[in-house]
Scaffold this active site. Structure first.
Site, PDB file in Angstrom:
ATOM      1  N   ARG A 263     -16.653  71.014 -53.732  1.00 55.36           N
ATOM      2  CA  ARG A 263     -16.130  69.999 -52.816  1.00 55.36           C
ATOM      3  C   ARG A 263     -17.216  69.651 -51.819  1.00 55.36           C
ATOM      4  NH1 ARG A 263     -15.591  73.129 -48.261  1.00 55.36           N
ATOM      5  NH2 ARG A 263     -15.014  75.312 -48.582  1.00 55.36           N
TER       6      ARG A 263
ATOM      7  N   ASN B  55     -18.946  76.022 -53.782  1.00 59.53           N
ATOM      8  CA  ASN B  55     -17.832  75.235 -53.277  1.00 59.53           C
ATOM      9  C   ASN B  55     -17.811  73.898 -54.005  1.00 59.53           C
ATOM     10  OD1 ASN B  55     -16.664  76.879 -51.037  1.00 59.53           O
ATOM     11  ND2 ASN B  55     -18.777  76.786 -50.340  1.00 59.53           N
TER      12      ASN B  55
ATOM     13  N   GLU C  16     -23.832  78.436 -52.359  1.00 57.59           N
ATOM     14  CA  GLU C  16     -24.090  79.259 -51.186  1.00 57.59           C
ATOM     15  C   GLU C  16     -24.788  80.562 -51.573  1.00 57.59           C
ATOM     16  OE1 GLU C  16     -20.700  79.807 -48.713  1.00 57.59           O
ATOM     17  OE2 GLU C  16     -20.427  77.662 -48.382  1.00 57.59           O
TER      18      GLU C  16
ATOM     19  N   GLU D  61     -21.141  82.003 -53.696  1.00 56.15           N
ATOM     20  CA  GLU D  61     -20.080  81.198 -54.301  1.00 56.15           C
ATOM     21  C   GLU D  61     -20.550  79.761 -54.404  1.00 56.15           C
ATOM     22  OE1 GLU D  61     -16.948  81.799 -51.519  1.00 56.15           O
ATOM     23  OE2 GLU D  61     -17.644  80.268 -50.125  1.00 56.15           O
TER      24      GLU D  61
END
Length: 685
Positions: free
Chosen positions: A305, A303, A288, A301
């Site tokens: 997942r 993620n 992101e 960040e």
């Protein structure tokens, strides 16, 4: 493969067990998330196992699975955050793999390690990668070293006036949980404490940090997919700039900003690949960034997942990302060729919440959820249409323990304009009965000139007047017409239930008399009374609606000829009833009202100054005691509902004459929590 053999095959990088096809997947999650993974498993011939809390015992994901294991309790801390119980459930059901979904334990490295130690396949990235990205503080340092542009992290203890405004973020979290904007240094301590409580409740980790807050910007993220052979795809970017409380509401692919800036996509993809390769990533992940209008961007960040908004990437690539996750976890390489991008896709998150009243979450029954133009559920569309990913069905109940998202509604079309128009129309004509939702807001956003022009920064709601965006889709005149239709349908229902006098028109009287009256309460316009009279022929006269002609009326459908400057226009209304709730659907827009009884029970009157619970929830703190002098706006107590804190404040300056709740008490919507007697009332007495 036996458990021992599978355990021996765990890669030294801490990633996953490999060595054979997956045969049975337990999804360590609930609702729409579990149903999404199950859908792909079924298409691949893989058995499915569900886990469920007591509150979710009747949820659709439970009945759809081949096996289901109960997790005793209701709250996430009692159930979906109990990794040891989930692993026991997988072993009990004979599952050989665990998919974490998104949220809960999906980015919990300790859980991933425990899954592998139990001899199960972990359908996720290497444990080391989760650990490295799990701390948003440390991950920024790594990305900086890898050459990815970052925003500097701030130690909360070192924040000064010069740093303001700052954003508090949960180190282990996502989805807006534990995030707070602080503009006054004096508020920092209390906001950090509140963010820590939310983070602990949602993720089991209270760690938070601060960073400089950019009032406006574009939230751009890149979907990456890596296999165990060193190949990494930057599959495509998504724009998720329209957010409320730092949680995404509208997502789309491709990004309108990236589309108009030459070379930005290549730079984004290169930065995302650098990020993934720096930690030896495997599986599906999202990098992101926060970008500005010039095309510069900063790492926020990663993620580790699948993301909630992954369907828009699936629609614009033709890929089933869950299928790729399962294949990578089985040790298979990514296909030789990465697919090219196609068309445009927009996703909205349909929430049970009231944007016009501080985004208050709602709970209760979902009597009906029906989205028109739906071409498929949890699947990639090959033609323009609407995809529906939802965790609820007709009759489901939205409780207070989990996120109030009802569904993700996704459009796919050749152009962005067509995708926006299709999705707005589908939402406006959707039948959503039983709960207040953000549907009207979503439609207005999709039709807003700024959105259609691609001007979608993170300050969208502040810039374009949240009150106007939250306004009902129907005009006052159209709402009145819909309520007339509801009254005539109610009249038809009463007539059909009457064993006597069925030969006479409904509401007809042999002698001239007062008109029939029916009263309804609208959340928008207050009390509305319909006064009407039938004649011998069955024609109706409705006061205030001169020239209105009734074409037909049944308990569930009314057709009216509405007078206009160029002649009458026929309008059709569909009516549904659930106790006193009446839902009216028509192309004019949705209307929901409550039928009022002819006589009011005096015992139901509420004293002036009463603070009513705006939602069901749990009392977590008290800010005042009975008998205290309080000022207008002073916090009286705090409620926790759906993993968020909500502050209940004094409506006026005066004395807290009654405090009817204690810490830990569960309350229902409408409960009288406290009573504040205004100072003027004291003086008069």
């Amino acid at each position: 493969m036996t458990s021992a053999a599978r355990s021996d095959s765990v890669s030294g990088g801490g990633g996953r067990a490999t060595g054979g096809p997956i045969t049975n997947v337990l999804v360590a999650n609930r609702g729409e998330i579990a149903r999404r993974v199950f859908a792909t498993c079924r298409r691949m011939g893989i058995a499915t196992t569900a886990v469920y809390s007591d509150a979710d015992a009747a949820a659709p994901h439970v009945s759809e699975a081949d096996a289901a294991i109960r997790l005793p309790g209701n709250t996430p801390a009692e159930t979906y955050l109990r990794g040891e119980l989930i692993i026991e459930a997988a072993l009990a059901a004979g599952a050989d793999a665990i998919h974490p979904g998104y949220g809960f334990l999906s980015e919990n490295a300790e859980f991933a390690r425990s899954v592998l130690d139990a001899g199960l396949v972990w359908i996720g990235p290497p444990v080391a990668a989760i650990e490295q990205m799990g701390s948003k503080v440390e991950s920024k340092k790594m990305m900086d070293a890898a050459g990815v542009p970052v925003l500097a992290e701030l130690d909360p203890a070192e924040v000064t006036e010069a740093h303001l405004p700052v954003l508090i973020k949960a180190s282990a979290g996502g989805g807006g949980r534990g995030m707070r904007v602080v503009r006054e240094l004096g508020d920092l301590r209390d906001q950090i404490a509140a963010a820590q409580r939310e983070a602990e409740s949602a993720f089991g980790d209270p760690t938070v940090f601060c960073e400089r807050y950019l009032e406006t910007g574009r939230h751009i993220e890149v979907q990456v997919m890596s296999d165990t052979f060193g190949k990494t795809w930057a599959v495509g970017e998504r724009e998720c700039s329209i957010q409320r409380r730092h949680q995404k509401v509208v997502e789309e692919a491709p990004s309108p900003l990236v589309e108009k800036i030459d070379g930005m996509r290549d730079r984004l993809f290169e930065a995302a690949r650098l990020a993934a390769e720096a930690i030896g990533y495997e599986g599906a992940g999202t990098v992101e960034f926060l970008a500005d209008e010039k095309g510069d961007f900063f790492f926020l960040e990663m993620n580790t997942r699948l993301q909630v908004e992954h369907p828009v990437t699936e629609q614009t690539t033709g890929l089933d990302l869950v299928r790729l996750q399962l294949q990578v976890a089985s040790g298979l390489p990514l296909p030789a060729t990465q697919p090219s991008l196609r068309g445009h896709s927009i996703e909205v998150r349909l929430y049970a919440e009231d944007p016009a009243h501080d985004w208050q979450p709602q709970s209760g029954p979902v009597h009906k959820i029906e989205i028109p133009f739906t071409a498929g559920e949890f699947t990639v569309l090959d033609q323009p249409g609407v995809r529906l990913d939802t965790g609820v069905v007709d009759g489901s109940v939205v409780g207070v323990h989990y996120d109030p998202m009802l569904a993700k509604v996704i459009s796919y079309a050749e152009t962005r304009a067509e995708a926006a128009h299709l999705l707005a129309t589908a939402l406006q004509r959707a039948k959503l009965h039983g709960l207040v939702t953000n549907r009207d807001l979503l439609v207005r956003v999709l039709r807003h000139p700024a959105f259609l022009a691609g001007d979608t920064d993170t300050a969208f709601f502040a810039t374009h007047d949240l009150a106007a965006l939250s306004a009902p889709l129907v005009s006052e005149a159209d709402e009145a017409l819909s309520i007339v239709a509801a009254a005539l349908a109610d009249s038809a229902a009463n007539h059909a239930a009457n064993r006597f006098g069925r030969l006479a028109p409904s509401g007809w009287r042999n002698l001239a008399s007062e008109p029939q009256r029916k009263s309804y309460e609208s959340r928008v316009s207050g009390t509305y009374e319909v006064r009407y009279r039938f004649d011998r022929s069955g024609a109706v006269t409705v006061e205030g609606h001169d020239g209105l002609e009734l074409i037909s009326a049944t308990p569930h459908r009314v057709v009216l000829a509405v007078p206009g400057e160029r002649g009458p226009v026929r309008r059709q209304f569909e009516i549904a009833r659930y106790d006193d709730l009446v839902a009216v659907d028509s192309p004019l827009g949705p209307v929901a009202v409550r039928r009022l009884p002819r006589f009011t029970d005096p015992s139901e009157q509420v004293a002036a100054g009463s603070l009513l619970a705006p939602m069901p929830g749990s009392v977590i703190r008290l800010g005042a005691a009975e008998g205290d002098h309080v000022t207008q706006g002073q916090p009286i107590l705090w409620l926790e509902a759906m993993k968020m804190e909500h502050t209940i404040v004094a409506p006026a300056t005066g004395v807290l004459s009654a405090l009817n709740v204690t810490v830990g008490q569960q309350v229902e919507v409408g409960t009288v929590l406290a009573v504040v007697e205004e100072e003027e009332q004291e003086q008069t007495a």
